[in-house]
Design a protein around this motif. Structure first.
Motif, mmCIF file in Angstrom:
data_model
loop_
_atom_site.group_PDB
_atom_site.id
_atom_site.type_symbol
_atom_site.label_atom_id
_atom_site.label_comp_id
_atom_site.label_asym_id
_atom_site.label_seq_id
_atom_site.Cartn_x
_atom_site.Cartn_y
_atom_site.Cartn_z
ATOM 1 N N SER A 39 0.836 -1.208 0.000
ATOM 2 C CA SER A 39 0.000 0.000 0.000
ATOM 3 C C SER A 39 0.865 1.249 0.000
ATOM 4 N N LEU A 40 1.896 1.235 0.808
ATOM 5 C CA LEU A 40 2.808 2.369 0.862
ATOM 6 C C LEU A 40 3.512 2.568 -0.475
ATOM 7 N N TRP A 41 3.903 1.479 -1.112
ATOM 8 C CA TRP A 41 4.567 1.555 -2.409
ATOM 9 C C TRP A 41 3.617 2.101 -3.478
ATOM 10 N N ALA A 45 -8.914 8.470 6.411
ATOM 11 C CA ALA A 45 -7.761 8.037 5.618
ATOM 12 C C ALA A 45 -7.528 8.975 4.437
ATOM 13 N N GLU A 46 -8.602 9.411 3.789
ATOM 14 C CA GLU A 46 -8.465 10.335 2.654
ATOM 15 C C GLU A 46 -7.860 11.659 3.105
ATOM 16 N N ARG A 47 -8.308 12.140 4.279
ATOM 17 C CA ARG A 47 -7.817 13.415 4.765
ATOM 18 C C ARG A 47 -6.385 13.336 5.264
ATOM 19 N N VAL A 48 -6.074 12.340 6.077
ATOM 20 C CA VAL A 48 -4.769 12.293 6.728
ATOM 21 C C VAL A 48 -3.699 11.723 5.795
ATOM 22 N N VAL A 49 -3.904 10.496 5.332
ATOM 23 C CA VAL A 49 -2.884 9.854 4.502
ATOM 24 C C VAL A 49 -2.852 10.478 3.112
ATOM 25 N N GLY A 50 -3.998 10.838 2.578
ATOM 26 C CA GLY A 50 -4.043 11.453 1.264
ATOM 27 C C GLY A 50 -3.296 12.773 1.206
ATOM 28 N N LYS A 51 -3.263 13.465 2.338
ATOM 29 C CA LYS A 51 -2.590 14.755 2.406
ATOM 30 C C LYS A 51 -1.069 14.610 2.308
ATOM 31 N N TYR A 52 -0.525 13.538 2.878
ATOM 32 C CA TYR A 52 0.919 13.389 2.944
ATOM 33 C C TYR A 52 1.508 12.475 1.882
ATOM 34 N N LEU A 53 0.738 11.513 1.398
ATOM 35 C CA LEU A 53 1.309 10.527 0.474
ATOM 36 C C LEU A 53 0.787 10.627 -0.947
ATOM 37 N N ILE A 55 -8.094 1.979 -1.237
ATOM 38 C CA ILE A 55 -7.788 0.809 -0.403
ATOM 39 C C ILE A 55 -6.401 0.962 0.227
ATOM 40 N N SER A 56 -5.450 1.489 -0.510
ATOM 41 C CA SER A 56 -4.099 1.678 0.027
ATOM 42 C C SER A 56 -4.092 2.672 1.173
ATOM 43 N N ARG A 57 -4.797 3.794 1.003
ATOM 44 C CA ARG A 57 -4.861 4.777 2.076
ATOM 45 C C ARG A 57 -5.510 4.194 3.327
#
Length: 141
Positions: A47-49, A132-140, A63-65
């Motif tokens: 997911s990170l990749w 997940a969209e807000r937090v991880v989507g913002k950084y990755l 799904i990855s986020r």
């Protein structure tokens, strides 16, 4: 060998008899690839990749986020509860029990999402997907 290479623009094109493209439909993401992202602990790395590369379908990125957010939430809770249990004289057993509930919940939610994807349903969790969209989507992303 160019027929076996992926298309640069992310589209799957069917070649006709004369070499003409018949459709311009986006490539469907195989379910096995999506299921790989939801495997507890192990799915964090693909997911990170996927998010690091920034390539993938919308469903794959969602799904990855969510997988990364689930794993990091579990890891943070696990570390905090373990640290609390190690430093507490009175509540150590209660904190270890909470830690096991947290870990069991993480694995059960992951397997439940895997079953939903196998059944063809959405792999989203209400509230958690937006986090997940807000937090991880913002950084990755």
């Amino acid at each position: 060998m160019e027929n076996f290479e992926p298309k640069e623009n992310g589209e799957c094109g069917n070649e006709g008899d004369e070499g003409t493209r018949i459709t311009h439909a986006p490539c469907p993401v195989p379910k096995t690839q999506l299921l790989l992202h939801l495997i507890p602990i192990i799915g964090f790395f693909p997911s990170l990749w996927t998010l690091y590369r920034g390539k993938g379908s919308r469903e794959q990125l969602v799904i990855s986020r969510m997988s990364i957010t689930l794993a990091l939430t579990w890891l943070l809770g696990y570390l905090l509860l373990s640290t609390g249990a190690a430093t507490s004289d009175f509540f150590w057993l209660r904190l270890f029990i909470l830690n096991s509930f947290l870990t069991s919940g993480y694995f059960l939610v992951s397997f439940w999402l895997i079953l939903r994807l196998i059944q063809g349903k959405s792999g989203r969790l209400p509230g958690f997907t937006t986090l997940a969209e807000r937090v991880v989507g913002k950084y990755l992303s």
